[in-house]
Design an enzyme around this catalytic site. Structure first.
Site, PDB file in Angstrom:
ATOM      1  N   ASP A 124      66.788  72.830  43.393  1.00  0.00           N
ATOM      2  CA  ASP A 124      67.432  72.933  44.702  1.00  0.00           C
ATOM      3  C   ASP A 124      66.614  72.192  45.768  1.00  0.00           C
ATOM      4  O   ASP A 124      65.512  71.689  45.490  1.00  0.00           O
ATOM      5  CB  ASP A 124      67.581  74.428  45.048  1.00  0.00           C
ATOM      6  CG  ASP A 124      68.910  74.748  45.703  1.00  0.00           C
ATOM      7  OD1 ASP A 124      69.465  73.864  46.364  1.00  0.00           O
ATOM      8  OD2 ASP A 124      69.373  75.900  45.555  1.00  0.00           O
TER       9      ASP A 124
ATOM     10  N   LYS B 120      67.877  73.669  37.150  1.00  0.00           N
ATOM     11  CA  LYS B 120      68.592  73.362  38.401  1.00  0.00           C
ATOM     12  C   LYS B 120      67.535  73.311  39.498  1.00  0.00           C
ATOM     13  O   LYS B 120      66.777  74.264  39.666  1.00  0.00           O
ATOM     14  CB  LYS B 120      69.616  74.466  38.680  1.00  0.00           C
ATOM     15  CG  LYS B 120      70.258  74.412  40.063  1.00  0.00           C
ATOM     16  CD  LYS B 120      71.343  75.475  40.167  1.00  0.00           C
ATOM     17  CE  LYS B 120      71.909  75.582  41.571  1.00  0.00           C
ATOM     18  NZ  LYS B 120      72.974  76.612  41.643  1.00  0.00           N
TER      19      LYS B 120
ATOM     20  N   ASP C 115      78.057  74.748  48.577  1.00  0.00           N
ATOM     21  CA  ASP C 115      78.384  75.825  47.637  1.00  0.00           C
ATOM     22  C   ASP C 115      79.864  76.215  47.697  1.00  0.00           C
ATOM     23  O   ASP C 115      80.401  76.477  48.779  1.00  0.00           O
ATOM     24  CB  ASP C 115      77.557  77.075  47.965  1.00  0.00           C
ATOM     25  CG  ASP C 115      76.063  76.843  47.770  1.00  0.00           C
ATOM     26  OD1 ASP C 115      75.665  75.703  47.471  1.00  0.00           O
ATOM     27  OD2 ASP C 115      75.308  77.820  47.922  1.00  0.00           O
TER      28      ASP C 115
ATOM     29  N   ASP D  49      69.830  81.558  37.980  1.00  0.00           N
ATOM     30  CA  ASP D  49      69.730  80.885  39.283  1.00  0.00           C
ATOM     31  C   ASP D  49      68.582  81.533  40.074  1.00  0.00           C
ATOM     32  O   ASP D  49      67.683  82.157  39.488  1.00  0.00           O
ATOM     33  CB  ASP D  49      71.094  80.972  39.991  1.00  0.00           C
ATOM     34  CG  ASP D  49      71.320  79.867  41.017  1.00  0.00           C
ATOM     35  OD1 ASP D  49      70.567  79.828  41.997  1.00  0.00           O
ATOM     36  OD2 ASP D  49      72.249  79.065  40.844  1.00  0.00           O
ATOM     37  N   ASP D  50      68.623  81.444  41.369  1.00  0.00           N
ATOM     38  CA  ASP D  50      67.543  81.896  42.243  1.00  0.00           C
ATOM     39  C   ASP D  50      67.311  83.412  42.111  1.00  0.00           C
ATOM     40  O   ASP D  50      68.238  84.173  41.837  1.00  0.00           O
ATOM     41  CB  ASP D  50      67.926  81.563  43.689  1.00  0.00           C
ATOM     42  CG  ASP D  50      66.722  81.373  44.575  1.00  0.00           C
ATOM     43  OD1 ASP D  50      65.595  81.633  44.124  1.00  0.00           O
ATOM     44  OD2 ASP D  50      66.916  80.955  45.740  1.00  0.00           O
TER      45      ASP D  50
ATOM     46  N   TRP E 153      74.506  83.006  39.818  1.00  0.00           N
ATOM     47  CA  TRP E 153      74.526  83.074  41.276  1.00  0.00           C
ATOM     48  C   TRP E 153      75.763  83.713  41.906  1.00  0.00           C
ATOM     49  O   TRP E 153      75.657  84.673  42.688  1.00  0.00           O
ATOM     50  CB  TRP E 153      74.299  81.679  41.873  1.00  0.00           C
ATOM     51  CG  TRP E 153      74.126  81.751  43.353  1.00  0.00           C
ATOM     52  CD1 TRP E 153      74.978  81.297  44.318  1.00  0.00           C
ATOM     53  CD2 TRP E 153      73.033  82.365  44.056  1.00  0.00           C
ATOM     54  NE1 TRP E 153      74.496  81.571  45.557  1.00  0.00           N
ATOM     55  CE2 TRP E 153      73.301  82.229  45.431  1.00  0.00           C
ATOM     56  CE3 TRP E 153      71.862  83.017  43.660  1.00  0.00           C
ATOM     57  CZ2 TRP E 153      72.443  82.718  46.410  1.00  0.00           C
ATOM     58  CZ3 TRP E 153      71.007  83.510  44.640  1.00  0.00           C
ATOM     59  CH2 TRP E 153      71.293  83.358  45.991  1.00  0.00           C
TER      60      TRP E 153
ATOM     61  N   CYS F 184      65.866  78.541  48.222  1.00  0.00           N
ATOM     62  CA  CYS F 184      66.866  78.869  49.252  1.00  0.00           C
ATOM     63  C   CYS F 184      66.833  80.356  49.601  1.00  0.00           C
ATOM     64  O   CYS F 184      67.030  80.743  50.747  1.00  0.00           O
ATOM     65  CB  CYS F 184      68.262  78.470  48.784  1.00  0.00           C
ATOM     66  SG  CYS F 184      68.436  76.692  48.544  1.00  0.00           S
TER      67      CYS F 184
ATOM     68  N   ARG G 147      74.758  67.899  42.184  1.00  0.00           N
ATOM     69  CA  ARG G 147      75.786  68.522  43.004  1.00  0.00           C
ATOM     70  C   ARG G 147      76.303  67.500  44.001  1.00  0.00           C
ATOM     71  O   ARG G 147      75.527  66.731  44.570  1.00  0.00           O
ATOM     72  CB  ARG G 147      75.193  69.737  43.707  1.00  0.00           C
ATOM     73  CG  ARG G 147      75.066  70.966  42.797  1.00  0.00           C
ATOM     74  CD  ARG G 147      76.353  71.776  42.815  1.00  0.00           C
ATOM     75  NE  ARG G 147      76.583  72.210  44.178  1.00  0.00           N
ATOM     76  CZ  ARG G 147      76.010  73.311  44.704  1.00  0.00           C
ATOM     77  NH1 ARG G 147      75.234  74.087  43.985  1.00  0.00           N
ATOM     78  NH2 ARG G 147      76.253  73.644  45.956  1.00  0.00           N
TER      79      ARG G 147
ATOM     80  N   TRP H 121      73.296  69.121  47.332  1.00  0.00           N
ATOM     81  CA  TRP H 121      74.622  69.342  47.918  1.00  0.00           C
ATOM     82  C   TRP H 121      75.348  68.052  48.327  1.00  0.00           C
ATOM     83  O   TRP H 121      76.215  68.057  49.191  1.00  0.00           O
ATOM     84  CB  TRP H 121      74.533  70.316  49.108  1.00  0.00           C
ATOM     85  CG  TRP H 121      73.500  71.363  48.885  1.00  0.00           C
ATOM     86  CD1 TRP H 121      73.560  72.374  47.971  1.00  0.00           C
ATOM     87  CD2 TRP H 121      72.209  71.475  49.530  1.00  0.00           C
ATOM     88  NE1 TRP H 121      72.397  73.108  48.008  1.00  0.00           N
ATOM     89  CE2 TRP H 121      71.559  72.579  48.953  1.00  0.00           C
ATOM     90  CE3 TRP H 121      71.570  70.748  50.537  1.00  0.00           C
ATOM     91  CZ2 TRP H 121      70.278  72.969  49.351  1.00  0.00           C
ATOM     92  CZ3 TRP H 121      70.299  71.133  50.921  1.00  0.00           C
ATOM     93  CH2 TRP H 121      69.666  72.232  50.339  1.00  0.00           C
TER      94      TRP H 121
HETATM   95  C1  GLA Z   1      71.741  77.020  47.150  1.00  0.00           C
HETATM   96  C2  GLA Z   1      72.495  76.413  45.975  1.00  0.00           C
HETATM   97  C3  GLA Z   1      73.251  77.501  45.249  1.00  0.00           C
HETATM   98  C4  GLA Z   1      72.287  78.578  44.777  1.00  0.00           C
HETATM   99  C5  GLA Z   1      71.475  79.119  45.940  1.00  0.00           C
HETATM  100  C6  GLA Z   1      70.348  80.021  45.476  1.00  0.00           C
HETATM  101  O1  GLA Z   1      72.620  77.504  48.102  1.00  0.00           O
HETATM  102  O2  GLA Z   1      73.357  75.400  46.416  1.00  0.00           O
HETATM  103  O3  GLA Z   1      73.983  76.961  44.164  1.00  0.00           O
HETATM  104  O4  GLA Z   1      71.446  78.024  43.796  1.00  0.00           O
HETATM  105  O5  GLA Z   1      70.894  78.072  46.704  1.00  0.00           O
HETATM  106  O6  GLA Z   1      69.567  80.502  46.531  1.00  0.00           O
END
Ligand code: GLA
Length: 416
Positions: free
Chosen positions: A159, A157, A217, A82-83, A47, A131, A213, A195
Site C-alpha cells: 500500500d 499487497k 477502494d 490485508d491490513d 479487508w 493505512c 490497483r 490507487w
Molecule cells: C487502503 C487500501 C485498501 C486496504 C486498506 C487497509 O485503503 O486501498 O485496499 O488495504 O488500505 O488499511
C-alpha cells in the site's frame, strides 16, 4: 583527441548500461521460469469483510470454507491477509504479527493453507505505517521480504498510505520492495496499491509488479450518487479501469479492487462511503465485468455462510474461464453510451467473450449486430449465466434487466 572522444563514448555506454533498469523479464519470471501471475490472481481477502479485526481462527475457518465450497477447486487459491495483522518489530527489528490475533504465527497459517493447495497473501505499505496505522516496511524492505519468504508468503499487497505523493518517490519505493522480493529467494507476487493516482499501469510492471490497483477502494454500491462526497461504486471503477486495457497481459494486470459479491451492505470498510449493498443482479455484473476485464478475482464476502446466489455468481466456471483465459487480453469496451456498454474479449481458442451491460435502472430491449463489434460471420451464442447455447447467428437481441450484465461466449469453431 580521438582517444578522448572514445573514452567519453565508452563512459556514456557504461553509464547507460549501468543505470538501465534490469529487464522486465528478470523481474516477472519465477524461479521455475514461468511468468508470475500468468493469469489474473484469484482468492479471498480480509479487508472488506473484517477490516482490521482479523485473527488466525477466522482465517483458518475461511480457508476451510473456501475448500469446502469448491472455491479453491475453481481457482480461488489465495487467502490474503490485508491490513491489521502486524504487531510491531522484535528486538532485531524483524516484523512480527500481533500475538493476540496470530498466536501461532504467520508461518503456521501459511503451512495450513499450503496443505490445502492454497497460497497465502500478506500486506504492507511503503511508509513507516500502513493505512490503518500498523507497522510498515519503509527502510526494512529486504528484511521484511526475507521474513515473508521465510514464512512461506506467496503474494504481497503493498500500500501507499503515509508516503509522498510524487510519482518518482512512489517508483523508488515500489522498486525497493520489488527488488527485495526478488532477492528473497521465493516467488512472491507483487501487488502495487497506490490507487491509480500516479498512473502505475505505465511503470509498475517495469519494476517487477504483477498487478496494480487502478482506482480508490470499492464500496459496496452500484455507483456514487451526485449527492455523495466520496466512495466509489462498481460503475465509477468500471469507467476508470476500462480504458486501460492496453496495459494488461499475462503477468501484468490492472486491478480495479476486490469483488464485493455477497457483501449485502455489510458494515465495515466496504460499507463506508455510501456502501449500503447491491442486488444479486448487480453482483452478477461485478463478476461479469471484472471477468471480461481480466481483473484479479478477489472475493471478500463471508465464505463460511454464502447463500445460493453468491455461490452461483462466484463459482461460475464458465465465467471464470473467460477471466483466466490464457491469451490474457483485457476486454475492450466497444459500445459506450449512457445505457449500454458492450465489452469484447478475444479468447485463446478463437472464441470471443461479449458482455452486455444495461447501466439504466429499468429493463430494456437491446439488439446488436456482431459486425458492429468487429466480429464477422455466424456464431454459436452461449449464455454463460444460463449455461446454455441460446442461439446462433450474426446478432443478438433480447431484454436486459436494469444493472444486469449478460455474458456470452461466441464461437465459430463450434459451428464448423
Ligand atoms: C487502503 C487500501 C485498501 C486496504 C486498506 C487497509 O485503503 O486501498 O485496499 O488495504 O488500505 O488499511
Amino acid at each position: 583527441m580521438g582517444g578522448l572522444v572514445w573514452l567519453i563514448v565508452a563512459a556514456v555506454i557504461t553509464w547507460s548500461v549501468g543505470v538501465r533498469p534490469p529487464s522486465i523479464e528478470a523481474h516477472v519470471r519465477s524461479s521455475g521460469g514461468e511468468l508470475l501471475a500468468q493469469t489474473p490472481p484469484m482468492g479471498w481477502m480480509t479487508w472488506n469483510y473484517f477490516g482490521e479485526n482479523i485473527n488466525e481462527r477466522d482465517l483458518r475457518e475461511m480457508a476451510d470454507a473456501m475448500e469446502r465450497s469448491g472455491m479453491v477447486k475453481v481457482g480461488y487459491k489465495y487467502l490474503m491477509i490485508d491490513d491489521g495483522w502486524q504487531g510491531g518489530r522484535d528486538n532485531k527489528n524483524n516484523i512480527i504479527p500481533d500475538p493476540k490475533k496470530f498466536p501461532s504465527g504467520i508461518k503456521a497459517l501459511a503451512d495450513y493453507v499450503h496443505s490445502k493447495g492454497m497460497k497465502l497473501g500478506i500486506y504492507s505499505d511503503a511508509a513507516p505505517l500502513t493505512c490503518a496505522g500498523y507497522t510498515a516496511s519503509l527502510n526494512f524492505e529486504e528484511q521484511d521480504a526475507k521474513t515473508f519468504a521465510a514464512w512461506g508468503v506467496d503474494y504481497l499487497k503493498y500500500d501507499y498510505c503515509g508516503a509522498p505523493s510524487d510519482a518518482h518517490t512512489a517508483q523508488v519505493r515500489y522498486r525497493a520492495m520489488a527488488d527485495a522480493l526478488r532477492k528473497s529467494g521465493r516467488d512472491i507476487v507483487f501487488s502495487v496499491c497506490e490507487w491509480g493516482e500516479r498512473r502505475p499501469w505505465a511503470w509498475a510492471s517495469g519494476l517487477g509488479a504483477q498487478l496494480w490497483r487502478t482506482t480508490h477502494d470499492v464500496r459496496d454500491k452500484w455507483a456514487k450518487k451526485p449527492s455523495e462526497k466520496w466512495g466509489v461504486g462498481l460503475m465509477d471503477i468500471l469507467d476508470e479501469n476500462a480504458d486501460l486495457h492496453e496495459y494488461a497481459g499475462p503477468g501484468k494486470w490492472n486491478d480495479p479492487d476486490m469483488l464485493i459479491v455477497g457483501l449485502y451492505g455489510r458494515k465495515g470498510p466496504s460499507g463506508d462511503g455510501g456502501g449500503s449493498g447491491c442486488s444479486d443482479t448487480e453482483y452478477q455484473s461485478n463478476m461479469s465485468l471484472w471477468s471480461i476485464m481480466a481483473a484479479p478475482l478477489i472475493a471478500t464476502n463471508d465464505v463460511r455462510s454464502m447463500n445460493a446466489e453468491t455461490k452461483r455468481i462466484l463459482l461460475n466456471e464458465e465465467v471464470i474461464a473467460v477471466n483466466q483465459d490464457a491469451l490474457g487480453k483485457q476486454g475492450v469496451r466497444k459500445v459506450k453510451n449512457i445505457v449500454w456498454n458492450v465489452f469484447v474479449k478475444p479468447l485463446a481458442n478463437g472464441d470471443t467473450a461479449v458482455a452486455i451491460l444495461n447501466r439504466s435502472d429499468a429493463r430494456q430491449n437491446y439488439a446488436i449486430e456482431f459486425s458492429e463489434l468487429g466480429l464477422n460471420g455466424e456464431f454459436e451464442i452461449r449464455d454463460l449465466w444460463q449455461h446454455k447455447v441460446t442461439g446462433r447467428g450474426t446478432n443478438w437481441k433480447g431484454d436486459v434487466e436494469g444493472h444486469e450484465t449478460k455474458l456470452f461466449r461466441l464461437s465459430q469453431n463450434r459451428l464448423r
